[in-house]
Design a protein around this motif. Structure first.
Motif, short mmCIF file in Angstrom:
data_model
loop_
_atom_site.label_atom_id
_atom_site.label_comp_id
_atom_site.label_asym_id
_atom_site.label_seq_id
_atom_site.Cartn_x
_atom_site.Cartn_y
_atom_site.Cartn_z
N ILE A 85 39.13 32.38 44.88
CA ILE A 85 38.93 33.83 44.93
C ILE A 85 38.17 34.29 43.68
CG2 ILE A 85 40.79 34.51 46.47
CD1 ILE A 85 42.60 34.74 44.01
N THR A 86 36.92 33.88 43.61
CA THR A 86 36.13 34.11 42.39
C THR A 86 35.93 35.60 42.12
OG1 THR A 86 34.93 32.20 43.17
CG2 THR A 86 34.09 33.29 41.21
N ARG A 87 35.52 36.34 43.18
CA ARG A 87 35.15 37.73 43.00
C ARG A 87 36.37 38.57 42.61
NH1 ARG A 87 34.91 41.60 46.47
NH2 ARG A 87 35.40 40.21 48.20
N GLN A 88 37.51 38.26 43.28
CA GLN A 88 38.70 39.05 43.04
C GLN A 88 39.23 38.88 41.62
OE1 GLN A 88 38.02 37.21 45.57
NE2 GLN A 88 38.59 38.14 47.51
N LEU A 89 38.93 37.74 41.02
CA LEU A 89 39.40 37.49 39.66
C LEU A 89 38.44 38.05 38.62
CD1 LEU A 89 40.73 33.85 39.94
CD2 LEU A 89 42.08 35.88 39.48
N HIS A 90 37.41 38.77 39.08
CA HIS A 90 36.41 39.39 38.22
C HIS A 90 35.63 38.36 37.42
CE1 HIS A 90 38.17 43.16 39.32
NE2 HIS A 90 39.35 42.77 38.87
N LEU A 91 35.46 37.18 38.02
CA LEU A 91 34.60 36.20 37.37
C LEU A 91 33.16 36.51 37.76
CD1 LEU A 91 36.70 32.99 37.95
CD2 LEU A 91 36.14 34.02 35.77
N PRO A 92 32.23 36.30 36.86
CA PRO A 92 30.84 36.62 37.17
C PRO A 92 30.28 35.70 38.25
CG PRO A 92 30.99 35.46 35.09
CD PRO A 92 32.39 35.77 35.50
N GLN A 93 29.42 36.27 39.06
CA GLN A 93 28.80 35.46 40.11
C GLN A 93 27.30 35.56 39.99
OE1 GLN A 93 30.82 37.14 43.54
NE2 GLN A 93 31.45 35.10 44.10
N GLY A 94 26.61 34.80 40.83
CA GLY A 94 25.16 34.85 40.81
C GLY A 94 24.58 33.95 39.74
N ALA A 95 23.26 34.07 39.53
CA ALA A 95 22.60 33.13 38.63
C ALA A 95 21.58 33.85 37.78
CB ALA A 95 21.92 32.04 39.45
#
Lengths: 318, 358
Positions: A139-149
């Motif tokens: 759950i990357t987005r929900q944990l407020h981890l950055p996404q994208g490149a």
């Protein structure tokens, strides 16, 4: 002659021709090195503080990540789920101390080592029973981890840096720095090192072995959770991660079992060298060399330095 | 009372140092052999032979191989799976090159390459010890498994990448391949296992075995009393790898029938290491007990759990299985860290003085 050219000249020509590819590979190697180092860190923590080679660290990574994802799937919001997972890792540490370590006090190392094998089997079965054996998305987005490149246009080419990789590197550095600080300068850290030196002597000066073990296994559990989140965000959460965890062994060998900075340096060396070897030399012998290259590097290092690059030299007496 | 040795005098060194100095042991051994050779194949169905007995014997042999290295010489190894693979692939290549030669010869020859490669990977053991050596053997394990996948010559360039066992006969009876009956394969397996066990037993009771144990207990001290370390350790690696190799060849030729590279993965190494340690390090009897426990426990659970009224999905049974095996491993380590072999010795002692406490 042709073969010698392919081994000694051609890879470097390729590197010179496509410097962006080289930089990309170096970056990838660096990131996987950081993740190996994180797994190795869990091993080193427990080895330093209890002299146990904890084979179950790999499955603890999987178990922590699965618990987090499972709790979120059960309807708990991401951040409370994270907190709850930490609590569960604490419970796991207490349970391991009570049921496994305490009855096996003062037994030979090999017995404790085997016990962690038993623990591995148990956790694999338990994890699959609770959460099922299929792979899951972190759950990357929900944990407020950055996404994208981030795309860098350098050296006449394109180098892509995943933001999650940068986050992983930062989190790993913070964890390592704080663990090194705790080990070196705090009361608990001194107690941990005392226990590592000698269980009996530590007991005699009033250090509670049971308490120390719970702390260490809990710390290793938190490291496992961080590793699990990072690794899960890069690919997915599955039991295959457990085999990846074995890669921590050559990392440990390079760094020495007892050195936290060693684990980091070892992880980076392994990560970088196996990516470079696979890209430039791998095709010569059929590819897929990442499966064994790390171990062979460790073997070669061991031949020259039997206690690793940073490990304490053990002096044997009769 | 049940295990009286009163009145059994040893009048010569020969009888005193025999492997089974007590009459009850000798009789018991003969009974076990009679049951294994005659009763099991005659009355056993193909489930008992194929799922329980043949794998048990093969695992026991591999465990003996590792026990010689880990239990008797004190060198940890996780390369067993790869070395078993070497045995299997060697046997496969030899059997395709020389189809006329008896398959038993090639199964036994399969171990020779494994011995050579095992000794090669054993060279670092002079400098590396303990867990560090474990990683050195992991290098062997992963490199060998990679080679099994990536070198097409090893599996005769098959499209599937598997090695398929051809039908080969011994005295007119098909021994390997799809036409061989479980009973035949069982008897052949049993013969090889018994012969190699006897050889291993003589080896560990000889000068070689004693020098291994000296190295295990303290290698510097062993060197000081004149035991050459490198040859001793290498011999241990070679003999252990030979037995593992033969077990690997038997695994494919007498049990699986066909195999791909993933059979000889790190999991196999772990299983064998488990069996060695649960059974008891430095005990041949322990090798059999450990193999029996680890191999048969899941089978028993699989059949017992649904039987006692618990209606579970097969997947759940598998998961429970893993949990129970893991918990039992920890339990055994807590109760008897020296393995099942020590448990048997304790029972023997109890039987000796029964019904009195001491």
């Amino acid at each position: 002659m042709d073969l010698l050219y392919l081994i000694f000249v051609d890879p470097f020509v390729q590197m010179g021709q496509a410097p962006d590819l080289l930089v990309q590979t170096l970056w990838d190697g660096l990131v996987s090195g950081v993740l190996y180092a994180l797994i190795a860190l869990g091993f080193v923590l427990i080895y330093k503080a209890s002299g146990v080679f904890n084979f179950a660290q790999g499955i603890m990574v999987v178990f922590a990540a699965l618990t987090l994802v499972g709790l979120y799937a059960a309807g708990i919001p991401a951040l409370p789920a994270l907190a709850l997972t930490v609590v569960i890792m604490l419970a796991l540490a207490v349970a391991i101390e009570r049921l496994v370590l305490r009855p096996l006090l003062n037994r030979p190392d090999i017995v404790l080592f085997m016990a962690t094998f038993g623990l591995t089997y148990f956790l694999i079965g338990f994890g699959q029973l609770l959460f099922g054996g299929e792979t899951k998305q972190m759950i990357t987005r929900q944990l407020h981890l950055p996404q994208g490149a981030i795309d860098l246009h350098i050296l006449d080419g394109l180098v892509t840096l995943q933001k999650i990789d940068i986050a992983a590197a930062v989190i790993a550095s913070v964890m390592v720095a704080s663990l090194a600080f705790v080990f070196q300068y705090t009361r608990i850290g001194r107690a941990l090192r005392a226990v590592a030196d000698s269980h009996r002597a530590a007991l005699s000066v009033g250090i509670s072995l049971n308490q120390i073990w719970v702390i260490v296994w809990f710390a290793a559990g938190v490291v496992a959770l961080a590793t699990g989140i990072m690794w899960g965000a890069r690919s997915e959460v599955s039991f295959a991660l457990e085999v990846v965890a074995l890669k921590a062994l050559p990392v440990l060998i390079l760094g020495g079992f007892t050195s936290i900075p060693g684990a980091i340096v070892g992880g980076l060396i392994i990560g970088l060298s196996e990516k470079l070897f696979e890209l430039y030399w791998g095709p010569l012998i059929g590819g897929g060399t990442e499966a064994w290259f790390a171990y062979v590097v460790a073997l070669i290092v061991l031949l020259f330095r039997p206690h690793g690059l940073f490990g304490e030299v053990i002096i044997e007496r009769i | 009372m049940l295990y009286r040795e009163v009145g059994q005098y040893h009048a010569s060194y020969r009888t005193d140092t025999a492997i089974f100095p007590i009459r009850q042991d000798r009789v018991g051994m003969l009974v076990i052999l009679a049951v294994a050779f005659i009763i099991v194949p005659v009355f056993g169905n193909s489930f008992l032979l194929d799922v329980v007995a043949i794998p048990f014997l093969i695992y026991a042999l591999a465990t003996i191989g590792l026990n010689l290295l880990t239990g008797y010489t004190g060198l940890l190894s996780l390369g067993t799976g790869g070395l078993m693979g070497i045995g299997a692939y060697t046997c496969y290549k030899l059997a395709t090159w020389f189809p006329g030669v008896d398959i038993i010869v090639w199964i036994l020859a399969g171990g020779v390459t494994a011995a050579a490669i095992g000794a090669l990977f054993g060279v670092p053991s002079l400098r590396i010890k303990g867990f560090y050596l474990l990683v050195a053997t992991l290098a062997a394990q992963f490199f060998l498994q990679w080679a099994f996948e990536r070198v097409p010559w090893l599996y005769n360039n098959n499209v599937s990448g598997d090695i398929e066992v051809p039908t080969r006969t011994l005295l007119g009876l098909p021994v390997t391949g799809p036409n061989a009956t479980p009973a035949t394969r069982y008897e052949v397996t049993l013969c090889i296992v018994v012969v190699l066990t006897v050889l291993a037993s003589h080896l560990v009771h000889s000068r070689v075995g004693r020098s291994w144990m000296a190295v295990r207990d303290m290698d510097i001290a062993a060197e000081l009393i004149g035991i050459p370390l490198l040859p001793t350790k290498l011999l241990s690696f070679a003999v252990s790898s030979y037995i593992s190799g033969v077990a690997g060849a038997m695994l494919v030729f007498l049990w699986y029938g066909s195999a791909e590279a993933s059979v000889f993965s790190i999991d196999l190494s772990f299983t064998i290491l488990f069996m060695t340690i649960i059974g008891g390090l430095g005990s041949l009897l322990g090798s059999f007990l450990g193999a029996a426990l680890i191999h048969m426990l899941p089978i028993a659970l699989r059949n017992v759990l649904p039987g006692i009224g618990l209606d579970l999905r097969p997947a759940t049974v598998e998961h429970l299985n893993l949990m129970i095996v893991g918990a039992l491993i920890i339990f055994f380590l807590v109760v008897e860290p020296l393995g099942l072999a020590r448990l048997w010795q304790t029972i023997k002692q109890k039987l000796r003085v029964w019904p009195f406490p001491y």
